[in-house]
Design a protein around this motif. Structure first.
Motif, PDB file in Angstrom:
ATOM      1  N   GLY A  26      89.425   2.399 -66.540  1.00 36.57           N
ATOM      2  CA  GLY A  26      90.465   3.023 -67.341  1.00 36.57           C
ATOM      3  C   GLY A  26      91.399   1.984 -67.932  1.00 36.57           C
ATOM      4  O   GLY A  26      90.991   0.873 -68.276  1.00 36.57           O
ATOM      5  N   GLN A  27      92.679   2.313 -68.021  1.00 32.25           N
ATOM      6  CA  GLN A  27      93.656   1.402 -68.615  1.00 32.25           C
ATOM      7  C   GLN A  27      94.335   0.551 -67.551  1.00 32.25           C
ATOM      8  O   GLN A  27      94.463   0.936 -66.388  1.00 32.25           O
ATOM      9  CB  GLN A  27      94.706   2.188 -69.397  1.00 32.25           C
ATOM     10  CG  GLN A  27      94.172   2.829 -70.671  1.00 32.25           C
ATOM     11  CD  GLN A  27      95.266   3.418 -71.533  1.00 32.25           C
ATOM     12  OE1 GLN A  27      96.405   3.567 -71.097  1.00 32.25           O
ATOM     13  NE2 GLN A  27      94.921   3.761 -72.784  1.00 32.25           N
ATOM     14  N   ALA A  28      94.764  -0.637 -67.991  1.00 29.66           N
ATOM     15  CA  ALA A  28      95.529  -1.546 -67.138  1.00 29.66           C
ATOM     16  C   ALA A  28      96.454  -2.343 -68.041  1.00 29.66           C
ATOM     17  O   ALA A  28      96.281  -2.374 -69.270  1.00 29.66           O
ATOM     18  CB  ALA A  28      94.606  -2.469 -66.353  1.00 29.66           C
ATOM     19  N   ALA A  29      97.459  -2.997 -67.439  1.00 30.17           N
ATOM     20  CA  ALA A  29      98.423  -3.805 -68.185  1.00 30.17           C
ATOM     21  C   ALA A  29      98.280  -5.257 -67.748  1.00 30.17           C
ATOM     22  O   ALA A  29      98.440  -5.572 -66.561  1.00 30.17           O
ATOM     23  CB  ALA A  29      99.849  -3.316 -67.944  1.00 30.17           C
ATOM     24  N   LEU A  30      97.940  -6.141 -68.691  1.00 31.67           N
ATOM     25  CA  LEU A  30      97.784  -7.557 -68.404  1.00 31.67           C
ATOM     26  C   LEU A  30      99.113  -8.259 -68.656  1.00 31.67           C
ATOM     27  O   LEU A  30      99.691  -8.150 -69.740  1.00 31.67           O
ATOM     28  CB  LEU A  30      96.693  -8.170 -69.285  1.00 31.67           C
ATOM     29  CG  LEU A  30      95.299  -7.544 -69.206  1.00 31.67           C
ATOM     30  CD1 LEU A  30      94.332  -8.310 -70.107  1.00 31.67           C
ATOM     31  CD2 LEU A  30      94.794  -7.516 -67.776  1.00 31.67           C
ATOM     32  N   LEU A  31      99.591  -9.006 -67.661  1.00 30.37           N
ATOM     33  CA  LEU A  31     100.859  -9.727 -67.767  1.00 30.37           C
ATOM     34  C   LEU A  31     100.593 -11.153 -68.247  1.00 30.37           C
ATOM     35  O   LEU A  31      99.852 -11.910 -67.616  1.00 30.37           O
ATOM     36  CB  LEU A  31     101.562  -9.761 -66.413  1.00 30.37           C
ATOM     37  CG  LEU A  31     102.864 -10.569 -66.338  1.00 30.37           C
ATOM     38  CD1 LEU A  31     103.905 -10.021 -67.312  1.00 30.37           C
ATOM     39  CD2 LEU A  31     103.414 -10.575 -64.912  1.00 30.37           C
ATOM     40  N   VAL A  32     101.185 -11.514 -69.408  1.00 31.24           N
ATOM     41  CA  VAL A  32     101.062 -12.856 -69.964  1.00 31.24           C
ATOM     42  C   VAL A  32     102.451 -13.386 -70.252  1.00 31.24           C
ATOM     43  O   VAL A  32     103.442 -12.629 -70.276  1.00 31.24           O
ATOM     44  CB  VAL A  32     100.210 -12.851 -71.257  1.00 31.24           C
ATOM     45  CG1 VAL A  32      98.812 -12.302 -70.977  1.00 31.24           C
ATOM     46  CG2 VAL A  32     100.882 -12.041 -72.360  1.00 31.24           C
ATOM     47  N   ASP A  33     102.527 -14.707 -70.491  1.00 30.66           N
ATOM     48  CA  ASP A  33     103.825 -15.308 -70.792  1.00 30.66           C
ATOM     49  C   ASP A  33     104.297 -14.926 -72.195  1.00 30.66           C
ATOM     50  O   ASP A  33     105.459 -14.558 -72.393  1.00 30.66           O
ATOM     51  CB  ASP A  33     103.747 -16.831 -70.680  1.00 30.66           C
ATOM     52  CG  ASP A  33     103.578 -17.283 -69.237  1.00 30.66           C
ATOM     53  OD1 ASP A  33     103.464 -16.395 -68.361  1.00 30.66           O
ATOM     54  OD2 ASP A  33     103.528 -18.499 -68.989  1.00 30.66           O
ATOM     55  N   ASP A  34     103.398 -15.033 -73.172  1.00 30.64           N
ATOM     56  CA  ASP A  34     103.807 -14.782 -74.552  1.00 30.64           C
ATOM     57  C   ASP A  34     102.568 -14.519 -75.399  1.00 30.64           C
ATOM     58  O   ASP A  34     101.449 -14.917 -75.051  1.00 30.64           O
ATOM     59  CB  ASP A  34     104.579 -15.987 -75.108  1.00 30.64           C
ATOM     60  CG  ASP A  34     105.361 -15.637 -76.379  1.00 30.64           C
ATOM     61  OD1 ASP A  34     105.449 -14.428 -76.695  1.00 30.64           O
ATOM     62  OD2 ASP A  34     105.843 -16.558 -77.045  1.00 30.64           O
TER      63      ASP A  34
END
Length: 753
Positions: free
Chosen positions: A690-698
């Motif tokens: 399903g959906q997920a949120a990827l955490l990046v710096d910028d």
């Protein structure tokens, strides 16, 4: 063009003919055929036969002759199209494909004796018991070369002996014998007169084989015209000196005779009826004429004044007398034929557009070597990289050229899309192989399976299609051998005795989804887990979810087959499937319900060359997230994310909670954001989780990128789909979103998501 190149064109045409024949026979099997369908199958087989004779593939030609004769009986209504006959024709087509492959690879021809006898029996059983003529076997050996005589003695050669060789088997009977032997039924016979022109020999055809085909229809040669044969010292092997008259049975149609000469078209003159005569001999000049002006492609208004001047002189090479007349005739014949064609059809010159350009013919196509297309795609990729470098250089130099860069980007994208569309092919070319696989499996397992196909017109890159055949074959064999039950077990379970296999393909968010589903018993998870424990793949005390147990079938060496056969049981196949799909930059997932069936879903990129991506920073690393997975990007506030357990975090997206995955943690980067408020969240969509949120710096940029295989140049890395070259020359890794999310989240969190 070299003979090898011409032969490759023949094999390419064989593939097209085989596909057309299989499509037609599939319609016959489904009962949706008509006369045009049968004619199309006949023409396809006839085309292969003609080419096989031209290139000397005797085994292929002999087999195709029998196949074609049976199809001719079907086309003329002498043999009814019914279930057993259609099955025979399908098996005959499979063997024909094997013959073509053997001819292409130079291997041994497949064993076809039993099948030929079966086809002959079908002809005899449905045509009043008359056994058809024997199929063409090896071509008759060429006449022994005439011994050379003393200089200037060409007229002393035995021309009569040579003509005896050329007309062997087609001599006209003595008038008295013919009158004595002619029964009353001969009054109902009709005549066909023919004379091959010079062009009949130019393309490698053998008119003698076509005469044998006429004889196989029951035709009797009543006359051979040798009056135009010159002395040997002026003999030109490219000319059509001989003509024949055949008496045909009343039950043979004129179309049947014309079909024999379809392969050479108008290069053989035909005349029908008692009052007709053998077509006149046409002399074709052996010396190449001066090169004419290309008036055929000029507008009508411009062609007239250019037709008057004297033609340009012939090239110096052509001025010398040619020692061998055959090549000269091959060059001159098209020129001589083009002149009367232009005179007889003046209307064709007027078929021009208002601008003076010739009107284009609908549906025109050309054959292009696949290597040239690959080279074009590579150059487009380099163009994309060069564009990115130019943008980077201008940005560093603080040069403003937004309009020019925008135009360059638009043109580059248009070129890329056009190049990709050239390579795009419908997946039907892969799905069309499945009926043959199912027929082979039915013969070996006794399980009859109905095939349902959806989305066969879905297009994707040719490279993906070519590499998709092997994994698809493994999955289908696995579904029939392990998934679909025997007829007895299906009836006991309240199912129809015939199983159903469903193939479907669809585009979704820049990817292609291919589903292989069966209505069998589903995966027996208890047996799978027990086998995995026995083989040491998992520990006896392992607690696995249903999804994890299903994925055990992809483990190397895993098999639940009780008996090793030519279909399964050696523990290879499913692990190869997963590796092949991963090599294509895709993923494979399983959805199985006990008692109802199993579905394998292949998620693949549309192309392996160029895609769109979002360039992001994670610590000191620059990564690319494929844009096909991205839903949205956002900077969360304090109340937008919540803790779950000791380390997991969830993002509240408009009332729906999805897991947050830090790319720093997932990829093992040395630095990077771990707090959602310190970076940017990219919401991505995956097939398995399903959906997920990827955490990046910028987020740095969004642009096209050229995909470079990491496995080819280094090795496979979990969570990484490949690499690309950025505008500043650095190498950036491409994130495998599906794989990364699947590895980062426990199974229970994926199911909750």
């Amino acid at each position: 063009m070299s003979p090898e190149e011409i032969q490759q064109i023949f094999f390419a045409e064989c593939e097209e003919s085989l596909a057309a024949a299989e499509s037609g026979l599939a319609a016959c099997h489904a009962g949706t055929h008509d006369s045009d369908t049968v004619n199309a199958v006949f023409r396809a087989v006839h085309s292969i036969k003609g080419g096989a004779g031209a290139f000397g593939f005797a085994a292929l030609q002999a087999y195709t002759h029998t196949f074609e004769t049976l199809l001719s009986d079907v086309r003329e209504g002498l043999v009814a199209i019914e279930g057993e006959l259609v099955e025979l024709l399908l098996r005959a087509l499979d063997t024909l494909a094997d013959h073509v492959e053997a001819a292409r690879e130079g291997g041994d021809a497949p064993s076809d004796g039993a099948l030929i006898r079966e086809m002959e029996a079908s002809m005899a059983a449905n045509a009043g018991g008359s056994v058809p003529a024997e199929p063409v076997t090896e071509p008759e050996p060429a006449p022994e070369p005439v011994a050379e005589t003393s200089e200037g003695g060409g007229d002393d050669l035995d021309l009569d002996a040579l003509l005896d060789d050329l007309t062997a088997g087609f001599e006209a009977p003595a008038p008295q014998a013919a009158e004595a032997a002619a029964p009353a039924a001969d009054d109902k016979r009709w005549k066909v007169h023919l004379r091959p022109r010079a062009g009949a020999m130019r393309n490698g055809s053998e008119p003698l084989l076509m005469l044998r085909d006429i004889a196989s229809l029951g035709g009797d040669c009543t006359f051979c015209d040798v009056s135009q044969v010159p002395p040997l010292d002026t003999f030109d092997v490219a000319q059509g000196y001989l003509g024949w008259t055949f008496a045909m049975p009343a039950d043979v149609s004129e179309d049947s005779v014309r079909d024999i000469f379809d392969f050479i078209g108008d290069d053989c003159a035909l005349a029908f009826g008692e009052d007709a005569e053998i077509p006149a001999f046409e002399v074709v000049e052996t010396a190449p004429p001066p090169k004419p002006e290309p008036i055929a492609i000029k507008p009508a208004a411009e062609a007239a004044p250019k037709a008057a001047p004297a033609p340009a002189p012939a090239p110096a090479k052509a001025e010398a007398p040619a020692p061998v007349p055959a090549p000269a005739a091959a060059v001159s014949a098209p020129v001589e034929q083009a002149k009367p064609a232009a005179a007889e059809k003046p209307a064709e010159k007027a078929a021009t557009t208002a601008s003076g350009a010739p009107a284009a013919t609908a549906g025109q196509s050309i054959r292009i070597d696949l290597f040239k297309l690959d080279r074009l795609i590579d150059l487009v990729g380099e163009l994309v990289i060069a564009q990115a470098m130019l943008v980077q250089r201008l940005d560093n130099a603080s040069v403003t050229a937004s309009e020019e860069l925008s135009l360059l980007e638009t043109l580059t994208r248009d070129i890329q899309e056009s190049a990709m569309s050239i390579r795009a092919q419908p997946i039907a070319s892969v799905f069309s192989r499945v009926p043959r696989i199912l027929r082979d499996l039915a013969a070996s397992t006794g399980k009859h399976v109905k095939l349902d196909v959806f989305g066969e017109t879905t297009e994707l890159d040719k490279t993906v299609i070519e590499r998709l055949g092997e994994p698809l074959t493994h999955l289908i064999r696995n579904a029939v051998d392990h998934g679909i039950e025997s007829a007895e077990n299906r009836i006991a379970a309240g199912k129809p005795p015939e199983g159903t296999l469903t193939l479907s393909a669809e585009h979704r968010s820049g990817r292609i989804l291919i589903t292989i589903s069966d209505d069998g018993a589903g995966i027996n998870r208890e047996v799978v887990l027990r086998k995995a424990i026995e083989k040491g793949i998992v520990s006896p005390d392992a607690q696995l979810s249903a999804e994890e147990i299903d994925n055990l079938i992809f483990a190397p060496g895993f098999s639940t087959a009780q008996v090793v056969s030519n279909i399964s049981g050696r523990g290879v196949g499913m692990d190869v499937v997963r590796q092949n799909v991963k090599d294509l930059g895709g993923r494979i997932t399983i959805d199985s319900t006990p008692g109802k069936g199993t579905s394998f879903v292949l998620t693949l990129p549309l192309t392996l060359a160029i895609s769109d991506g979002m360039i992001v920073d994670v610590g000191d690393q620059t990564l690319v997230v494929p844009l096909a997975h991205v839903v949205e990007s956002l900077r969360p506030g304090e109340g937008d994310f919540h803790g779950l357990g000791s380390s997991a975090q969830m993002l509240n997206v408009r009332g729906r909670f999805i897991p947050i995955i830090s790319l720093k943690t997932a990829l093992g980067a040395s630095t990077g954001a771990v707090n959602p408020q310190e970076g940017v969240l990219i919401v991505v969509d995956t097939e398995s989780a399903g959906q997920a949120a990827l955490l990046v710096d910028d987020i740095c940029d969004q642009r096209q990128f050229v995909i470079k295989s990491l496995a080819t140049n280094f090795r496979s890395v979990e969570g990484v789909a490949g690499a690309t070259i950025l505008g500043d020359g650095r190498v950036a890794l491409i994130v495998d979103v599906d794989g990364l999310v699947a590895c980062a989240l426990p199974a229970n969190e994926r199911q909750a998501a």
